[in-house]
Design a protein around this motif. Structure first.
Motif, PDB file in Angstrom:
ATOM      1  N   PHE A 227       0.693  12.735  -8.874  1.00  0.00           N
ATOM      2  CA  PHE A 227       0.054  14.024  -8.596  1.00  0.00           C
ATOM      3  C   PHE A 227       1.076  15.159  -8.680  1.00  0.00           C
ATOM      4  CE2 PHE A 227      -3.340  11.663  -6.103  1.00  0.00           C
ATOM      5  CZ  PHE A 227      -4.348  11.947  -7.008  1.00  0.00           C
ATOM      6  N   ILE A 228       2.226  14.954  -8.073  1.00  0.00           N
ATOM      7  CA  ILE A 228       3.272  15.984  -8.086  1.00  0.00           C
ATOM      8  C   ILE A 228       3.704  16.281  -9.517  1.00  0.00           C
ATOM      9  CG2 ILE A 228       5.659  16.509  -7.401  1.00  0.00           C
ATOM     10  CD1 ILE A 228       3.627  16.667  -5.092  1.00  0.00           C
ATOM     11  N   GLU A 229       3.904  15.261 -10.320  1.00  0.00           N
ATOM     12  CA  GLU A 229       4.321  15.466 -11.713  1.00  0.00           C
ATOM     13  C   GLU A 229       3.256  16.196 -12.513  1.00  0.00           C
ATOM     14  OE1 GLU A 229       5.347  11.524 -12.995  1.00  0.00           O
ATOM     15  OE2 GLU A 229       7.313  11.586 -11.986  1.00  0.00           O
ATOM     16  N   ARG A 230       1.984  15.871 -12.282  1.00  0.00           N
ATOM     17  CA  ARG A 230       0.893  16.588 -12.978  1.00  0.00           C
ATOM     18  C   ARG A 230       0.881  18.060 -12.592  1.00  0.00           C
ATOM     19  NH1 ARG A 230      -4.401  13.351 -11.663  1.00  0.00           N
ATOM     20  NH2 ARG A 230      -5.356  15.217 -12.503  1.00  0.00           N
ATOM     21  N   ILE A 231       1.037  18.331 -11.301  1.00  0.00           N
ATOM     22  CA  ILE A 231       1.064  19.721 -10.838  1.00  0.00           C
ATOM     23  C   ILE A 231       2.244  20.461 -11.446  1.00  0.00           C
ATOM     24  CG2 ILE A 231       1.411  21.183  -8.800  1.00  0.00           C
ATOM     25  CD1 ILE A 231      -0.277  19.042  -7.257  1.00  0.00           C
ATOM     26  N   GLU A 232       3.397  19.816 -11.509  1.00  0.00           N
ATOM     27  CA  GLU A 232       4.577  20.452 -12.114  1.00  0.00           C
ATOM     28  C   GLU A 232       4.336  20.782 -13.583  1.00  0.00           C
ATOM     29  OE1 GLU A 232       8.096  18.542  -9.324  1.00  0.00           O
ATOM     30  OE2 GLU A 232       7.501  17.470 -11.154  1.00  0.00           O
ATOM     31  N   ARG A 233       3.711  19.872 -14.321  1.00  0.00           N
ATOM     32  CA  ARG A 233       3.395  20.139 -15.733  1.00  0.00           C
ATOM     33  C   ARG A 233       2.428  21.311 -15.863  1.00  0.00           C
ATOM     34  NH1 ARG A 233       3.446  14.602 -15.980  1.00  0.00           N
ATOM     35  NH2 ARG A 233       1.186  14.422 -15.889  1.00  0.00           N
ATOM     36  N   LEU A 234       1.425  21.337 -14.993  1.00  0.00           N
ATOM     37  CA  LEU A 234       0.461  22.439 -15.025  1.00  0.00           C
ATOM     38  C   LEU A 234       1.129  23.773 -14.682  1.00  0.00           C
ATOM     39  CD1 LEU A 234      -2.578  20.640 -13.394  1.00  0.00           C
ATOM     40  CD2 LEU A 234      -2.391  21.413 -15.780  1.00  0.00           C
TER      41      LEU A 234
ATOM     42  N   ALA B   7       0.829  -1.208   0.000  1.00  0.00           N
ATOM     43  CA  ALA B   7       0.000   0.000   0.000  1.00  0.00           C
ATOM     44  C   ALA B   7       0.859   1.252   0.000  1.00  0.00           C
ATOM     45  CB  ALA B   7      -0.946  -0.004   1.188  1.00  0.00           C
ATOM     46  N   ASN B   8       1.995   1.222   0.700  1.00  0.00           N
ATOM     47  CA  ASN B   8       2.895   2.377   0.730  1.00  0.00           C
ATOM     48  C   ASN B   8       3.494   2.660  -0.639  1.00  0.00           C
ATOM     49  OD1 ASN B   8       2.438   2.850   3.407  1.00  0.00           O
ATOM     50  ND2 ASN B   8       4.263   1.755   4.107  1.00  0.00           N
ATOM     51  N   VAL B   9       3.798   1.597  -1.384  1.00  0.00           N
ATOM     52  CA  VAL B   9       4.345   1.754  -2.730  1.00  0.00           C
ATOM     53  C   VAL B   9       3.301   2.379  -3.643  1.00  0.00           C
ATOM     54  CG1 VAL B   9       5.234   0.533  -4.746  1.00  0.00           C
ATOM     55  CG2 VAL B   9       5.979  -0.143  -2.448  1.00  0.00           C
ATOM     56  N   ILE B  10       2.072   1.893  -3.543  1.00  0.00           N
ATOM     57  CA  ILE B  10       0.979   2.439  -4.356  1.00  0.00           C
ATOM     58  C   ILE B  10       0.734   3.894  -3.995  1.00  0.00           C
ATOM     59  CG2 ILE B  10      -1.485   2.301  -4.846  1.00  0.00           C
ATOM     60  CD1 ILE B  10      -1.236  -0.748  -4.538  1.00  0.00           C
ATOM     61  N   ALA B  11       0.697   4.213  -2.717  1.00  0.00           N
ATOM     62  CA  ALA B  11       0.479   5.593  -2.292  1.00  0.00           C
ATOM     63  C   ALA B  11       1.614   6.485  -2.766  1.00  0.00           C
ATOM     64  CB  ALA B  11       0.335   5.655  -0.771  1.00  0.00           C
ATOM     65  N   ALA B  12       2.848   6.007  -2.705  1.00  0.00           N
ATOM     66  CA  ALA B  12       3.996   6.789  -3.166  1.00  0.00           C
ATOM     67  C   ALA B  12       3.911   7.029  -4.667  1.00  0.00           C
ATOM     68  CB  ALA B  12       5.295   6.079  -2.802  1.00  0.00           C
ATOM     69  N   ASP B  13       3.491   6.021  -5.413  1.00  0.00           N
ATOM     70  CA  ASP B  13       3.337   6.169  -6.866  1.00  0.00           C
ATOM     71  C   ASP B  13       2.248   7.183  -7.189  1.00  0.00           C
ATOM     72  OD1 ASP B  13       5.337   4.377  -7.451  1.00  0.00           O
ATOM     73  OD2 ASP B  13       3.977   2.676  -7.784  1.00  0.00           O
ATOM     74  N   GLN B  14       1.142   7.106  -6.464  1.00  0.00           N
ATOM     75  CA  GLN B  14       0.058   8.069  -6.690  1.00  0.00           C
ATOM     76  C   GLN B  14       0.515   9.482  -6.371  1.00  0.00           C
ATOM     77  OE1 GLN B  14      -2.983   6.279  -4.202  1.00  0.00           O
ATOM     78  NE2 GLN B  14      -4.234   5.871  -6.025  1.00  0.00           N
TER      79      GLN B  14
END
Length: 78
Positions: free
Chosen positions: A13-20, A2-9
């Protein structure tokens, strides 16, 4: 797991925000260019910004703002 999945999510999110943020910077730059072009052709950009702000408002809110401004102007003898 679950920690790996949460870290990936979180990373996604961070990468999407950076692109925006990059897109926002590009759009801001484009808008600045349009204002400079308008200014070079003799338009007052401060007034243009005011008109754009007014156009975003609902008619009732715009009418209320106009009435309040007129009241203040009269009170100050302008």
């Amino acid at each position: 797991m679950a920690n790996v999945i949460a870290a990936d999510q979180l990373r996604l999110f961070i990468e999407r925000i950076e692109r925006l943020e990059e897109e926002k910077y590009g759009i801001s730059s484009d808008m600045r260019d349009v204002y400079l072009e308008a200014k070079s052709q003799g338009f007052d950009t401060k007034t243009m910004r005011s008109v754009i702000r007014l156009r975003k408002m609902e008619k009732d809110a715009r009418d209320e703002t106009d009435a309040l401004l007129e009241t203040y102007r009269c009170a100050l003898g302008l």
